[in-house]
Enzyme design. Structure first.
Site, PDB file in Angstrom:
ATOM      1  N   GLY A   1     -35.279  13.840  28.996  1.00 19.74           N
ATOM      2  CA  GLY A   1     -35.258  14.754  30.144  1.00 19.74           C
ATOM      3  C   GLY A   1     -33.957  14.769  30.919  1.00 19.74           C
ATOM      4  N   SER A   2     -32.835  14.370  30.285  1.00 16.90           N
ATOM      5  CA  SER A   2     -31.579  14.389  31.066  1.00 16.90           C
ATOM      6  C   SER A   2     -31.082  15.817  31.272  1.00 16.90           C
ATOM      7  CB  SER A   2     -30.507  13.503  30.427  1.00 16.90           C
ATOM      8  OG  SER A   2     -29.932  14.120  29.307  1.00 16.90           O
ATOM      9  N   ASN A   3     -31.202  16.677  30.265  1.00 15.12           N
ATOM     10  CA  ASN A   3     -30.822  18.088  30.475  1.00 15.12           C
ATOM     11  C   ASN A   3     -31.767  18.740  31.479  1.00 15.12           C
ATOM     12  OD1 ASN A   3     -28.498  19.202  28.679  1.00 15.12           O
ATOM     13  ND2 ASN A   3     -29.604  17.789  27.334  1.00 15.12           N
TER      14      ASN A   3
ATOM     15  N   LEU B   1     -40.047  23.997  15.907  1.00 12.32           N
ATOM     16  CA  LEU B   1     -39.806  25.442  15.899  1.00 12.32           C
ATOM     17  C   LEU B   1     -40.701  26.070  16.964  1.00 12.32           C
ATOM     18  CD1 LEU B   1     -38.118  27.479  14.228  1.00 12.32           C
ATOM     19  CD2 LEU B   1     -40.170  27.875  12.859  1.00 12.32           C
TER      20      LEU B   1
ATOM     21  N   ASN C   1     -31.637  27.423  24.189  1.00 14.37           N
ATOM     22  CA  ASN C   1     -31.731  26.048  23.687  1.00 14.37           C
ATOM     23  C   ASN C   1     -30.348  25.414  23.764  1.00 14.37           C
ATOM     24  OD1 ASN C   1     -32.854  23.743  22.331  1.00 14.37           O
ATOM     25  ND2 ASN C   1     -31.870  24.446  20.439  1.00 14.37           N
TER      26      ASN C   1
ATOM     27  N   HIS D   1     -27.985  22.545  21.751  1.00 16.69           N
ATOM     28  CA  HIS D   1     -27.895  21.754  20.519  1.00 16.69           C
ATOM     29  C   HIS D   1     -26.640  20.878  20.613  1.00 16.69           C
ATOM     30  CE1 HIS D   1     -28.742  20.800  16.359  1.00 16.69           C
ATOM     31  NE2 HIS D   1     -27.447  20.889  16.126  1.00 16.69           N
TER      32      HIS D   1
ATOM     33  N   ASP E   1     -32.195  26.927  15.314  1.00 21.01           N
ATOM     34  CA  ASP E   1     -30.799  26.897  15.795  1.00 21.01           C
ATOM     35  C   ASP E   1     -29.983  28.107  15.341  1.00 21.01           C
ATOM     36  OD1 ASP E   1     -31.321  24.328  16.881  1.00 21.01           O
ATOM     37  OD2 ASP E   1     -30.814  23.374  14.986  1.00 21.01           O
TER      38      ASP E   1
ATOM     39  N   GLU F   1     -23.030  18.498  27.459  1.00 17.80           N
ATOM     40  CA  GLU F   1     -24.243  19.332  27.344  1.00 17.80           C
ATOM     41  C   GLU F   1     -24.724  19.771  28.720  1.00 17.80           C
ATOM     42  OE1 GLU F   1     -27.538  17.915  25.018  1.00 17.80           O
ATOM     43  OE2 GLU F   1     -26.242  16.694  23.765  1.00 17.80           O
TER      44      GLU F   1
HETATM   45  C1  GRF Z   1     -30.076  16.751  23.707  1.00 16.60           C
HETATM   46  O1  GRF Z   1     -29.107  16.086  22.951  1.00 16.60           O
HETATM   47  C2  GRF Z   1     -30.142  18.199  23.320  1.00 16.60           C
HETATM   48  O2  GRF Z   1     -28.921  18.717  22.887  1.00 16.60           O
HETATM   49  C3  GRF Z   1     -31.132  18.197  22.183  1.00 16.60           C
HETATM   50  O3  GRF Z   1     -32.076  17.223  22.522  1.00 16.60           O
HETATM   51  C4  GRF Z   1     -31.468  16.255  23.374  1.00 16.60           C
HETATM   52  C5  GRF Z   1     -32.320  16.124  24.598  1.00 16.60           C
HETATM   53  O4  GRF Z   1     -31.843  15.120  25.437  1.00 16.60           O
HETATM   54  N1  GRF Z   1     -31.691  19.500  21.968  1.00 16.60           N
HETATM   55  P1  GRF Z   1     -32.382  14.991  26.906  1.00 16.60           P
HETATM   56  O5  GRF Z   1     -33.884  14.791  26.813  1.00 16.60           O
HETATM   57  O6  GRF Z   1     -32.055  16.260  27.640  1.00 16.60           O
HETATM   58  O7  GRF Z   1     -31.692  13.805  27.506  1.00 16.60           O
END
Ligand code: GRF
Length: 209
Positions: free
Chosen positions: A14-16, A95, A110, A112, A153, A182
């Site tokens: 959940g960092s993003n 998916l 998304n 990646h 993707d 990211e």
């Molecule tokens: C990230 O590396 C993102 O690019 C990929 O899954 C990972 C999720 O990381 N799709 P986080 O849970 O957001 O830390």
């Protein structure tokens, strides 16, 4: 106000997700709020983080449905209740069901952790992506934010940012270098979306204005 829903998978940290929630709250993503985080398991770290940040959460576990179509219907129903303008996948490692993609054309993004179309596709997630980038001998990697279509993707690319691959990198050290990139890139792509600055022309996404 733009309403953003975030989808995460079981093991997602959940960092993003957290970066997006914070950027909405401090105005880096203007006039927007994360209105729901939908995950696959109640005990997922990302969902616990969302709880702690006082964001409403929901669980739709694909394993609890007899077939993928019914999972897709349930996920769509939960998302529709949140009335999102934009859906962001943040560590959603499967998916996305076709009915969800079709209900929100060019309104699902998304992230990646590589420069697509390199090192993407089915099964390419987590440290496997970074291992493949190292094994390729390339000197740079990065991340890609793209719109989601019905493939793995494969949707139109919105933004990409680079990070160096160093001689002594392991998948773990490379992942740690790419992750903050990211966060910045995802926030920037969402900002452009909510400001109405993205134009999709076939495979190309232009930033206007
Ligand atoms: C990230 O590396 C993102 O690019 C990929 O899954 C990972 C999720 O990381 N799709 P986080 O849970 O957001 O830390």
């Amino acid at each position: 106000m733009s309403r953003i829903a975030i989808l995460v998978s079981g093991p997602s940290r959940g960092s993003n997700m957290q970066a997006i929630i914070e950027a909405c709250r401090d105005g880096r993503i203007p006039d927007s709020a994360v209105v729901a985080v939908v995950g696959a398991r109640d005990d997922a770290p990302a969902l616990q983080k969302a709880h702690a940040l006082s964001v409403p959460t929901a669980v739709v576990n694909p394993r609890e449905f007899p077939d993928p179509d019914m999972y897709g219907d349930a996920l769509l129903w939960v998302l529709q209740k949140a009335q999102p303008d934009l859906i962001c996948l943040a560590g959603y490692m499967r998916l996305l069901p076709a009915q969800v993609v079709q209900a929100y054309p060019m309104r699902i993004m998304n992230i990646h952790p590589a420069l697509l179309p390199l090192f993407g596709g089915k099964g390419m997630y987590g440290l496997k992506v970074h291992q493949a980038a190292i094994d390729s001998g390339m000197k740079i990697t990065g991340c890609t934010v793209h719109f989601v279509d019905e493939g793995y993707d494969t949707g139109p690319i919105i933004l990409q940012r680079c990070a160096p691959i160093l001689d002594d990198d392991t998948p773990e050290t490379l992942a740690a270098r790419v992750l903050p990139v990211e966060h910045e890139t995802y926030i920037e792509a969402i900002r452009l979306f909510v400001q109405g600055k993205l134009r999709v022309e076939g495979r190309r996404v232009r930033v206007v204005g």
